[in-house]
Enzyme design. Structure first.
Site, PDB file in Angstrom:
ATOM      1  N   HIS A  39       3.486   8.712   0.859  1.00 60.90           N
ATOM      2  CA  HIS A  39       3.745  10.032   1.196  1.00 60.90           C
ATOM      3  C   HIS A  39       5.506  10.505   0.244  1.00 60.90           C
ATOM      4  CE1 HIS A  39       1.117   9.317   4.683  1.00 60.90           C
ATOM      5  NE2 HIS A  39       0.655   9.898   4.512  1.00 60.90           N
ATOM      6  N   LYS A  61      -5.626   8.016  -3.909  1.00 65.18           N
ATOM      7  CA  LYS A  61      -6.122   6.887  -2.952  1.00 65.18           C
ATOM      8  C   LYS A  61      -6.827   7.599  -2.161  1.00 65.18           C
ATOM      9  CE  LYS A  61      -4.617   6.091   1.791  1.00 65.18           C
ATOM     10  NZ  LYS A  61      -5.577   5.807   1.825  1.00 65.18           N
TER      11      LYS A  61
HETATM   12  P1  AMP Z   1      -2.570  11.659   4.872  1.00 65.12           P
HETATM   13  O1  AMP Z   1      -1.646  11.402   5.768  1.00 65.12           O
HETATM   14  O2  AMP Z   1      -3.350  10.217   5.137  1.00 65.12           O
HETATM   15  O3  AMP Z   1      -3.156  12.164   4.998  1.00 65.12           O
HETATM   16  O4  AMP Z   1      -2.055  11.522   3.133  1.00 65.12           O
HETATM   17  C1  AMP Z   1      -1.249  12.572   2.868  1.00 65.12           C
HETATM   18  C2  AMP Z   1      -0.881  12.520   1.665  1.00 65.12           C
HETATM   19  O5  AMP Z   1      -0.550  11.424   1.213  1.00 65.12           O
HETATM   20  C3  AMP Z   1      -2.823  12.546   1.064  1.00 65.12           C
HETATM   21  O6  AMP Z   1      -2.914  13.260  -0.361  1.00 65.12           O
HETATM   22  C4  AMP Z   1      -3.039  11.149   0.284  1.00 65.12           C
HETATM   23  O7  AMP Z   1      -3.922  10.906  -0.643  1.00 65.12           O
HETATM   24  C5  AMP Z   1      -1.403  10.861  -0.019  1.00 65.12           C
HETATM   25  N1  AMP Z   1      -1.346   9.508   0.396  1.00 65.12           N
HETATM   26  C6  AMP Z   1      -2.238   8.689   1.049  1.00 65.12           C
HETATM   27  N2  AMP Z   1      -1.405   7.418   0.783  1.00 65.12           N
HETATM   28  C7  AMP Z   1      -1.232   7.234   0.121  1.00 65.12           C
HETATM   29  C8  AMP Z   1      -0.552   6.198  -0.954  1.00 65.12           C
HETATM   30  N3  AMP Z   1      -0.695   4.798  -0.736  1.00 65.12           N
HETATM   31  N4  AMP Z   1       0.077   6.620  -2.122  1.00 65.12           N
HETATM   32  C9  AMP Z   1       0.076   7.498  -2.826  1.00 65.12           C
HETATM   33  N5  AMP Z   1      -0.690   8.673  -1.718  1.00 65.12           N
HETATM   34  C10 AMP Z   1      -0.844   8.518  -0.871  1.00 65.12           C
END
Ligand code: AMP
Length: 278
Positions: free
Chosen positions: A35, A148
């Site tokens: 993030h 991801k």
């Molecule tokens: P989330 O909080 O899981 O909804 O993710 C928020 C954003 O962070 C989304 O665009 C995800 O794809 C991105 N994200 C989550 N994990 C990763 C990671 N390991 N590497 C890069 N981006 C990520």
């Protein structure tokens, strides 16, 4: 760092800074380096970065998954402050959804019905509903998403195209632990032993890439399935060979850079996803 709990406060802040370029990073909190990478990249490309922390109830098909989602808000705010994020938006559900409000549904030509959309019914209706709301409130020039969640990224791109929104969708490569495990908020629900077991997702993807020239897709899938079956705490939900641009299933490998292999699996009951493009 400014923290807003309501869209009214956020909108009024943004309209008084309307000359500055804005970048948006939506998250569900429990922040990790993946993030933060999105926020850092957004910072390098815009005057103001707005990061939302909101666990969107409509994208969870299982209530228990929603209830168990990790919540580390005070830590998250500290980490965002440390990297000089400009604005954090942490709304309550009632700030974004009316009572009994229904989710939106758009036709994405099947893109929302495969993989995650197939196994998590209604998931992408929830995702597009919340993203459309965020985009309407924030009106960013750029929005940053992680590879991801590849299918989510492609759907958000399709959404902006469908709604003709002038928002550039930027993809950030998956940030991984040293072990190769893709960073995920859900990793916080696993203990050390389970985290080690979870490395099987990325190892499986690497195995597919490495052996893609000498084994058929069917053989690759079978070999991976066998590895998962050997371990009781693991359950493979899907391992899919797809065309990177539309995630349609393929039976033969595509040109270099056009194949996406996507995986979803449970590790000790926690559902994780990952993908690799080659
Ligand atoms: P989330 O909080 O899981 O909804 O993710 C928020 C954003 O962070 C989304 O665009 C995800 O794809 C991105 N994200 C989550 N994990 C990763 C990671 N390991 N590497 C890069 N981006 C990520």
């Amino acid at each position: 760092m400014r923290i807003f709990k309501t869209k009214t406060e956020l909108s009024s802040y943004l309209s008084s800074n309307s000359k500055l370029s804005t970048a948006f990073v939506p998250t569900m909190g429990a922040l990790h380096k993946g993030h933060l990478e999105l926020v850092e990249k957004a910072k390098s490309e815009s005057d103001i970065v707005i990061c939302s922390i909101f666990v969107n109830p409509t994208q969870f098909d299982k209530k228990e998954d929603f209830n168990n989602y990790p919540d580390t808000l005070s830590d998250d705010l500290m980490r965002l402050e440390e990297i000089n994020c400009d604005v954090v938006y942490t709304p309550a559900v009632s700030d974004l959804y009316g009572k009994n409000e229904k989710v939106k549904h758009y036709d994405f030509n099947g893109l929302d019905r495969v993989l995650e959309g197939k196994f998590r019914k209604g998931h992408f209706d929830g995702v597009v509903t919340i993203i459309e709301k965020f985009f309407a409130i924030i009106k960013p020039q750029k929005a940053f998403f992680g590879q991801k969640d590849l299918q989510q990224l492609l759907i958000v791109k399709a959404l902006t195209k469908k709604l003709k929104l002038p928002i550039q969708i930027i993809c950030i490569p998956t940030v991984r632990e040293k072990s190769g495990l893709a960073m995920s908020s859900r990793n916080k629900l696993l203990n050390r032993r389970e985290l080690e077991k979870a490395t099987i997702l990325y190892k499986s993807l690497l195995y597919c890439r490495k052996n893609s020239k000498n084994l058929s897709i069917q053989e690759l899938k079978e070999n991976i399935s066998v590895c998962f079956e050997e371990e009781e705490s693991l359950k493979l939900e899907y391992l899919a060979f797809t065309n990177y641009s539309n995630l349609k299933s393929i039976s033969h490998l595509k040109e270099e850079g056009e194949t996406a292999v996507c995986i979803a699996a449970f590790v000790a009951g926690v559902r994780l996803i990952d993908n690799i493009i080659f």
